[in-house]
Design an enzyme around this catalytic site. Structure first.
Site, mmCIF file in Angstrom:
data_model
loop_
_atom_site.group_PDB
_atom_site.id
_atom_site.type_symbol
_atom_site.label_atom_id
_atom_site.label_comp_id
_atom_site.label_asym_id
_atom_site.label_seq_id
_atom_site.Cartn_x
_atom_site.Cartn_y
_atom_site.Cartn_z
ATOM 1 N N LYS A 1 -7.705 4.990 -19.728
ATOM 2 C CA LYS A 1 -7.932 5.438 -21.110
ATOM 3 C C LYS A 1 -6.642 5.297 -21.934
ATOM 4 C CE LYS A 1 -11.991 6.689 -19.414
ATOM 5 N NZ LYS A 1 -11.839 6.658 -17.954
ATOM 6 N N ARG B 1 0.833 -1.211 0.000
ATOM 7 C CA ARG B 1 0.000 0.000 0.000
ATOM 8 C C ARG B 1 0.863 1.255 0.000
ATOM 9 N NH1 ARG B 1 -1.442 2.649 4.369
ATOM 10 N NH2 ARG B 1 -1.388 0.822 5.742
ATOM 11 N N ASP C 1 -7.149 18.000 -15.864
ATOM 12 C CA ASP C 1 -7.392 16.617 -16.257
ATOM 13 C C ASP C 1 -6.975 16.495 -17.722
ATOM 14 O OD1 ASP C 1 -8.462 14.180 -17.138
ATOM 15 O OD2 ASP C 1 -10.093 14.265 -15.683
ATOM 16 N N TYR D 1 -16.451 15.972 -17.149
ATOM 17 C CA TYR D 1 -16.959 14.599 -17.081
ATOM 18 C C TYR D 1 -18.031 14.534 -15.998
ATOM 19 C CZ TYR D 1 -16.951 9.744 -15.435
ATOM 20 O OH TYR D 1 -17.320 8.502 -14.999
#
Length: 428
Positions: free
Chosen positions: A220, A69, A195, A122
């Site tokens: 993406k 982690r 973004d 978005y």
């Protein structure tokens, strides 16, 4: 484009960095893997007890690992490579693009602060800013038309801590001037987040234009094969990076899994090749759609008709593989059109090698109220296309198949109306 582009990492070009950076073979184990192995271990052996070493002192660069982690060798290779491609000093990889955005915004603001965001975001980011930050965390959020920097400047206040932009936007491919946004952020002592998912570092590098932090959904284009979920934040400010890293590793523990990191490393090796073909295909599809008499508008920065085409040429090295267009017809026509397609798959997401088409009003932007979608220009006849790397002639032929089905359906409806019996005077 980028064959002459070096990054902050060293003097190697983008194409070289995308293949090898952060993944140099390690011969110390006698194996010398050419590609990074998937390190699935959740914990790592330490040499001994050291009372002077805190968790934040661990240095992955020196192969100091304690718990996955906190840091993982495969994930660390992803972070190093994406930072190099974007020209940043730090990168943190997350379990999704949404978690990257949440952590990046949360590290920048606190209750009572103010955020100015592009209105055409978005749908998931829009909802997150409203329902999480505004409604639950007491952070004021204003959405403005950021195509004009003066609208952003006018919306700032003494409490403004963050400007949040997408450029191009989803799904209308509107742009904001990143350098102008950086100037506004400096004036009000705020951070600028961008973004960059639609363009990726191959076509646009916001840090070079003054942004403080860049985020991607690696799901993406960065990965590019529709088989891995992830997100990343890239920046150079040490203190801001520590805040985001704390949220990534400790505050929320929302890290990219080792297998996903391996897939992203693999995907980035072909990023320049894929992006070039995405753009070539998208340009041909956009030109075809713009010439079609059943299309009322095409939104693609590579077209001369795009109202911000000159800005696109100024701040981007290419125009990307995503476009949207308005069909000249109602929802029934849209349904017939997409049902007839064979190469374009009806699905959300974008940036994979395969071509996808989606209906924003009922899919990605369905969380927004109908009246808000209408204000943004997201109509029932709008379709967004992620153009893949197939042969463009096959993609155009598939779209033609959709138009034929749309027109044939209109003819059938007209025939049915003509064949219907006339109502008698006594009918209701």
């Amino acid at each position: 484009m980028s064959s002459e582009k070096s990054t902050a990492a060293d003097d190697r070009r983008f194409e070289t960095l995308s293949v090898t950076y952060g993944e140099e073979p390690d011969l110390s184990n006698g194996v010398g893997d050419v590609t990074s192995p998937i390190h699935l271990a959740s914990t790592y052996t330490v040499e001994g007890i050291d009372m002077d070493t805190a968790l934040e002192d661990l240095d992955p660069e020196a192969d100091e690992f304690l718990y996955t982690r906190l840091s993982n060798p495969t994930r660390h290779a992803v972070e190093k490579r994406i930072a190099a491609l974007e020209g940043g000093d730090h990168a943190m990889a997350f379990a999704s693009g949404t978690s990257a955005v949440v952590s990046t915004v949360m590290a920048a603001v606190e209750p009572g602060d103010h955020v100015v965001a592009f209105e055409d975001l978005y749908g998931g980011t829009n909802t997150m800013l409203k329902e999480l930050f505004r409604d639950r965390l007491n952070v004021a959020v204003d959405f403005v038309d950021a195509t004009d920097p003066e609208n952003v400047r006018a919306a700032t206040t003494e409490e403004t801590a963050l400007l949040w932009m997408e450029t191009p936007t989803n799904p209308l491919l509107r742009l904001c001037d990143i350098e102008a946004m950086a100037a506004v952020a400096d004036e009000c002592d705020a951070l600028l987040g961008v973004d960059n998912t639609f363009m990726g570092p191959y076509f646009q590098r916001p840090l070079e234009l003054g942004a403080d932090v860049v985020v991607h959904s690696t799901t993406k284009y960065i990965n590019g094969h529709s088989d891995s979920l992830g997100g990343v934040a890239v920046l150079s400010d040490d203190e801001y990076a520590r805040e985001i890293g704390f949220l990534q590793q400790v505050g929320m523990g929302n890290v990219m899994a080792p297998f996903d990191a391996y897939m992203v490393l693999r995907g980035m090796k072909t990023l320049p090749l894929r992006m070039a073909q995405h753009e070539t295909n998208a340009a041909e599809v956009a030109a075809y759609l713009e010439s079609h008499d059943r299309v009322s508008a095409v939104h693609y920065p590579g077209l001369d008709s795009h109202p911000q085409h000159d800005l696109a040429d100024d701040q981007m090295d290419g125009h990307g593989g995503v476009l949207s267009f308005e069909l000249d017809g109602g929802l029934d026509a849209v349904e017939r059109f997409v049902a007839a397609l064979e190469e374009f798959t009806l699905a959300v997401s974008l940036g994979g090698v395969e071509s996808l088409i989606e209906h924003p009003a009922s899919m990605t932007h369905s969380p927004l109220p109908a009246e808000e979608r209408a204000e943004l220009g997201i109509t029932d006849s709008l379709l967004r296309v992620s153009v893949g790397v197939e042969h463009p002639k096959d993609l155009v032929a598939d779209l033609e198949r959709g138009f034929e089905a749309m027109v044939a359906g209109e003819g059938s409806a007209t025939d049915a109306e003509a064949d219907a019996p006339e109502a008698s005077p006594g009918d209701d």
